[in-house]
Design an enzyme around this catalytic site. Structure first.
Site, PDB file in Angstrom:
ATOM      1  N   ARG A  75      32.769  48.680 -19.023  1.00  0.00           N
ATOM      2  CA  ARG A  75      34.212  48.966 -18.992  1.00  0.00           C
ATOM      3  C   ARG A  75      34.481  50.445 -19.215  1.00  0.00           C
ATOM      4  O   ARG A  75      35.364  51.029 -18.575  1.00  0.00           O
ATOM      5  CB  ARG A  75      34.946  48.147 -20.058  1.00  0.00           C
ATOM      6  CG  ARG A  75      35.251  46.731 -19.645  1.00  0.00           C
ATOM      7  CD  ARG A  75      36.299  46.117 -20.559  1.00  0.00           C
ATOM      8  NE  ARG A  75      36.322  44.669 -20.410  1.00  0.00           N
ATOM      9  CZ  ARG A  75      37.096  43.867 -21.118  1.00  0.00           C
ATOM     10  NH1 ARG A  75      37.907  44.373 -22.038  1.00  0.00           N
ATOM     11  NH2 ARG A  75      37.073  42.566 -20.922  1.00  0.00           N
ATOM     12  N   ARG A  86      37.528  42.628 -14.854  1.00  0.00           N
ATOM     13  CA  ARG A  86      36.962  43.307 -16.030  1.00  0.00           C
ATOM     14  C   ARG A  86      36.077  42.433 -16.913  1.00  0.00           C
ATOM     15  O   ARG A  86      35.596  42.880 -17.946  1.00  0.00           O
ATOM     16  CB  ARG A  86      38.090  43.888 -16.874  1.00  0.00           C
ATOM     17  CG  ARG A  86      38.998  42.868 -17.522  1.00  0.00           C
ATOM     18  CD  ARG A  86      40.006  43.574 -18.414  1.00  0.00           C
ATOM     19  NE  ARG A  86      40.773  42.639 -19.231  1.00  0.00           N
ATOM     20  CZ  ARG A  86      41.555  42.989 -20.234  1.00  0.00           C
ATOM     21  NH1 ARG A  86      41.667  44.258 -20.550  1.00  0.00           N
ATOM     22  NH2 ARG A  86      42.217  42.095 -20.920  1.00  0.00           N
ATOM     23  N   HIS A  87      35.860  41.168 -16.519  1.00  0.00           N
ATOM     24  CA  HIS A  87      35.055  40.272 -17.339  1.00  0.00           C
ATOM     25  C   HIS A  87      33.679  40.023 -16.732  1.00  0.00           C
ATOM     26  O   HIS A  87      33.544  39.814 -15.525  1.00  0.00           O
ATOM     27  CB  HIS A  87      35.764  38.940 -17.540  1.00  0.00           C
ATOM     28  CG  HIS A  87      36.885  38.993 -18.520  1.00  0.00           C
ATOM     29  ND1 HIS A  87      38.192  39.192 -18.133  1.00  0.00           N
ATOM     30  CD2 HIS A  87      36.888  38.899 -19.871  1.00  0.00           C
ATOM     31  CE1 HIS A  87      38.971  39.196 -19.218  1.00  0.00           C
ATOM     32  NE2 HIS A  87      38.201  39.032 -20.280  1.00  0.00           N
ATOM     33  N   SER A  96      36.829  46.467 -29.668  1.00  0.00           N
ATOM     34  CA  SER A  96      37.527  45.648 -30.652  1.00  0.00           C
ATOM     35  C   SER A  96      36.791  45.809 -31.970  1.00  0.00           C
ATOM     36  O   SER A  96      35.562  45.711 -32.005  1.00  0.00           O
ATOM     37  CB  SER A  96      37.530  44.185 -30.206  1.00  0.00           C
ATOM     38  OG  SER A  96      38.301  43.404 -31.086  1.00  0.00           O
ATOM     39  N   ARG A 148      28.938  36.239 -23.138  1.00  0.00           N
ATOM     40  CA  ARG A 148      30.223  35.574 -23.320  1.00  0.00           C
ATOM     41  C   ARG A 148      30.367  34.475 -22.269  1.00  0.00           C
ATOM     42  O   ARG A 148      30.416  34.774 -21.068  1.00  0.00           O
ATOM     43  CB  ARG A 148      31.383  36.566 -23.208  1.00  0.00           C
ATOM     44  CG  ARG A 148      31.354  37.693 -24.239  1.00  0.00           C
ATOM     45  CD  ARG A 148      31.763  37.223 -25.623  1.00  0.00           C
ATOM     46  NE  ARG A 148      31.499  38.229 -26.646  1.00  0.00           N
ATOM     47  CZ  ARG A 148      32.352  39.182 -27.002  1.00  0.00           C
ATOM     48  NH1 ARG A 148      33.523  39.284 -26.390  1.00  0.00           N
ATOM     49  NH2 ARG A 148      32.040  40.038 -27.959  1.00  0.00           N
ATOM     50  N   GLU A 156      41.445  47.419 -22.773  1.00  0.00           N
ATOM     51  CA  GLU A 156      40.663  47.420 -24.014  1.00  0.00           C
ATOM     52  C   GLU A 156      39.181  47.696 -23.739  1.00  0.00           C
ATOM     53  O   GLU A 156      38.594  47.100 -22.841  1.00  0.00           O
ATOM     54  CB  GLU A 156      40.805  46.057 -24.707  1.00  0.00           C
ATOM     55  CG  GLU A 156      39.956  45.910 -25.954  1.00  0.00           C
ATOM     56  CD  GLU A 156      39.302  44.542 -26.047  1.00  0.00           C
ATOM     57  OE1 GLU A 156      38.111  44.505 -26.404  1.00  0.00           O
ATOM     58  OE2 GLU A 156      39.955  43.530 -25.724  1.00  0.00           O
ATOM     59  N   GLU A 176      32.705  32.907 -20.951  1.00  0.00           N
ATOM     60  CA  GLU A 176      34.103  32.815 -20.540  1.00  0.00           C
ATOM     61  C   GLU A 176      34.156  32.615 -19.031  1.00  0.00           C
ATOM     62  O   GLU A 176      33.594  33.414 -18.285  1.00  0.00           O
ATOM     63  CB  GLU A 176      34.860  34.096 -20.905  1.00  0.00           C
ATOM     64  CG  GLU A 176      34.938  34.378 -22.397  1.00  0.00           C
ATOM     65  CD  GLU A 176      35.695  35.678 -22.683  1.00  0.00           C
ATOM     66  OE1 GLU A 176      36.754  35.877 -22.080  1.00  0.00           O
ATOM     67  OE2 GLU A 176      35.198  36.475 -23.493  1.00  0.00           O
TER      68      GLU A 176
END
Length: 500
Positions: free
Chosen positions: A474, A280-281, A426, A272, A423, A274
């Site tokens: 996670r 948490r990323h 998903s 990812r 989360e 991001e």
């Protein structure tokens, strides 16, 4: 000066030089004699020492292991093997000399040693070690690989709970220092426990799904189009064109369902792009992905996934108490709670709970991280569970392949799963009709040519199906009640870290 005078002067000079040379030779001879005497004395002393040291064959620096063969009056050592440690005693006696005790006391921390010892019970528990009822009385000790005298960090500092020892100046180690010296940090009992538990999560995930009749698959990570759409994708040079690192194995899981595999799962890296520097990323993490066909309703998929998660939670609780307690010593947390069957709330119910708590948000607005955490606390207070499902997300905040709700096209047949208010999964029912899938892809501005093979998969008969993707790091972080996903990523990757 006459010729005879020159000759006489030359003879005197030669005689002076001859005397100097003689003196020099005498000095060199005396120096050599002293050196020989000193060496002889050292050899004699060493021989005497060796004769006095009856334990000389019981300790020392072992030759480098090249697979040629297997290899005061007391001092205490702590010997560690993976997540366990034990106190060892080297004391002068029948099996150990003073020299052996001195040698043991001077072994550098983190050196690899080979020890032969007798296990003895102790009268008082040894609180500083995992093995508290016994100690080792050392009879032989050899250094197999010696660590450098100065370590970049001390392991006792790495396992000290934050805040403890502040008053007397004892240190703790910050996260960047740990990660910069990850090989040493991973030697701590806490790190050992975390990654053994993480291995257990993977094993329980595989075993549970295999028992349910799933097939494990492997999917490509270099792909021609962004899996999820959007800009959060890494572009890589691929010969004369460009390719992408997979944001998800989603498309390939679905293609396997279309290929009549019925139920599949995979474990592998997910990327990812991001630029999120949060707790948490990660830019690369391990995805635990599930996909399965269903008969009547996508809730069959939710039930299969939640049961898998419950089996993982039970397995960790029953088989990994040692690891859980080890981590809890440094990072105390409440035991993880879950219900059977798993609590399932609809998105609108979650929004209503948040509004009651004073949060202002729209019906079709996605949950922010603070609102996720708040909802987790509200659910825990009301239902006493750390694990729950939020169903029927707004269609606008989900990927293009998500099936719209048949009664209200503002919503979708999609869901997220949460642990301790964050989360971890998903998922959704996927669109299995080529025409509807094409329309949704156009709506998301996705180049149809790049996903042609994916859309074509649904032109030849495709069962209704759904699934989800779980972030391994996670799950481990939240199950153990840790505060940063980098603690559960062995060699984490984030926007600021690409090494080690």
């Amino acid at each position: 000066m006459t010729k005879d005078g020159v000759q006489g002067a030359a003879e005197e000079t030669d005689q002076a030089q001859s005397k100097k040379g003689l003196k020099k030779q005498q000095k060199e001879a005396e120096k050599a004699a002293k050196k020989a005497e000193k060496q002889a004395k050292l050899a004699a002393d060493q021989q005497t020492t060796d004769e006095d040291d009856f334990a000389k064959d019981r300790y020392g620096v072992s030759p480098m292991v090249q697979s040629s063969q297997r290899l005061g009056k007391q001092c205490f050592l702590v010997l560690r093997q993976q997540q366990f440690n034990v106190q060892a005693l080297v004391a002068v006696g029948e099996r150990a000399s003073k020299q052996m005790v001195k040698f043991a006391a001077n072994i550098n921390k983190e050196s690899i040693v080979d020890v032969e010892a007798v296990v003895r019970k102790v009268e008082q528990k040894i609180e500083s070690c995992s093995q508290q009822d016994v100690e080792l009385h050392v009879e032989r000790i050899f250094v197999i690989s010696q660590a450098e005298p100065r370590l970049p960090l001390q392991l006792e500092d790495c396992v000290r709970p934050e805040g403890e020892g502040d008053e007397d100046g004892r240190a703790t180690v910050n996260q960047d220092t740990r990660l910069d010296n990850r090989v040493i940090d991973l030697r701590t009992t806490t790190s050992q426990a975390i990654f053994r538990l993480q291995s257990g999560v993977c094993q329980l995930f595989r075993d549970t799904l295999m028992n349910k009749g799933f097939v494990e698959i492997q999917t490509p990570k270099i792909i021609s189009a962004a899996s999820e759409g959007g800009a959060n994708v890494f572009t890589v040079s691929y010969f004369k064109t460009s390719a992408y690192l997979a944001q998800s194995p989603q498309l390939y899981k679905q293609m396997c369902i279309c290929a009549d595999f019925d139920k599949v799962f995979c474990v592998g890296p997910v990327f990812r792009a991001e630029d999120s520097n949060t707790h948490r990323h990660l830019t690369e993490f391990v995805g635990l992905d599930i996909e399965l066909a269903f008969n009547y309703h996508y809730h069959e998929v939710i039930e299969s996934i939640t049961d898998t998660m419950v089996q993982i939670f039970k397995g960790l609780r029953d088989k990994f108490q040692t690891e859980i307690q080890t981590v809890g010593k440094q990072f105390p947390s409440e035991p993880f709670k879950f219900l059977e069957p798993t609590l399932r709330l609809e998105y609108q119910e979650g929004v209503a709970m948040l509004r009651e708590a004073g949060v202002e948000m729209g019906d079709e607005e996605d949950l922010s991280t603070p609102n996720e955490k708040l909802l987790g606390r509200l659910v825990k207070e009301k239902y006493d569970t750390d694990f729950y499902v939020l169903d029927k997300y707004p269609l606008a905040v989900r990927p293009f392949y998500t099936m719209p709700d048949p009664t209200d096209n503002k919503y979708s047949n999609s869901y997220d799963m949460f642990m301790r208010g964050e989360e971890i999964l998903s998922g959704a029912q996927r669109i299995h009709d080529a025409q509807l899938l094409t329309e949704r892809a156009i709506h998301h501005n996705i180049d149809l040519e790049k996903i042609k093979a994916y859309i074509d998969s649904f032109r030849f008969g495709a069962p209704p199906h759904g699934g989800g993707g779980i972030g391994l790091e996670r799950v481990c972080m939240l199950y153990l009640g840790l505060h940063n996903v980098r603690q559960t990523s062995m060699f984490p990757r984030d926007p600021k870290r690409l090494t080690p």
